[in-house]
Design a protein around this motif. Structure first.
Motif, PDB file in Angstrom:
ATOM      1  N   TRP A  28       3.268  31.081  28.629  1.00 29.53           N
ATOM      2  CA  TRP A  28       2.799  31.681  29.874  1.00 29.53           C
ATOM      3  C   TRP A  28       1.449  32.361  29.677  1.00 29.53           C
ATOM      4  N   PHE A  32      -1.733  31.339  31.704  1.00 29.23           N
ATOM      5  CA  PHE A  32      -2.355  32.330  32.574  1.00 29.23           C
ATOM      6  C   PHE A  32      -3.835  32.471  32.244  1.00 29.23           C
ATOM      7  N   ASP A  37      -1.320  30.524  37.896  1.00 24.03           N
ATOM      8  CA  ASP A  37      -0.986  31.621  38.801  1.00 24.03           C
ATOM      9  C   ASP A  37       0.514  31.798  39.033  1.00 24.03           C
ATOM     10  N   GLY A  39       4.141  33.276  37.398  1.00 18.23           N
ATOM     11  CA  GLY A  39       4.570  34.273  36.431  1.00 18.23           C
ATOM     12  C   GLY A  39       5.464  33.717  35.327  1.00 18.23           C
ATOM     13  N   GLU A  40       5.641  34.541  34.307  1.00 25.67           N
ATOM     14  CA  GLU A  40       6.468  34.153  33.160  1.00 25.67           C
ATOM     15  C   GLU A  40       7.904  33.820  33.587  1.00 25.67           C
TER      16      GLU A  40
END
Length: 86
Positions: A28, A32, A37, A39-40
Motif C-alpha cells: 500500500w 500510495f 488513492d 487505502g490500506e
C-alpha cells in the motif's frame, strides 16, 4: 462479489506478494507513493477478494508490486516497515 477475472487478479497478486514476503502495508505504501488513492484496508479487502477496485487502481497496484519485487534482492528502501517483523 468480484467477477472471475478480477478475483483471479487478486489471488495472483496476493500470492505474489506473499511469496516475496511483502506486507500489505508495504504494498500500500509504495502504491500510495505512485499516486494510488485507495487505502490500506481497501487493498487488503481486495486481496481477500471482498472488494472491487477500479481497473486503473488494480493496474497501479500491480505496478507497485512489481517495482517492489524488482527491488526485492536489495530491500534497502525508505519504505516504512509497520506490520513487518524484523
Amino acid at each position: 462479489m468480484l467477477d472471475a477475472r478480477t478475483a483471479q487478479q487478486a489471488r495472483v497478486l496476493q500470492h505474489t506478494i506473499a511469496q516475496a514476503n511483502i506486507s500489505v502495508f508495504r504494498l500500500w505504501w509504495h502504491y500510495f507513493s505512485l499516486s494510488g488513492d485507495v487505502g490500506e484496508l481497501e487493498i487488503d479487502a481486495y486481496l481477500q477478494q471482498a472488494l472491487h477496485l477500479p481497473s486503473s487502481q488494480r493496474q497501479l497496484l500491480d505496478h507497485a508490486a512489481h517495482e517492489l519485487i524488482n527491488d526485492w534482492p536489495g530491500q534497502q528502501t525508505d519504505t516504512p516497515t509497520r506490520h513487518e517483523p524484523r
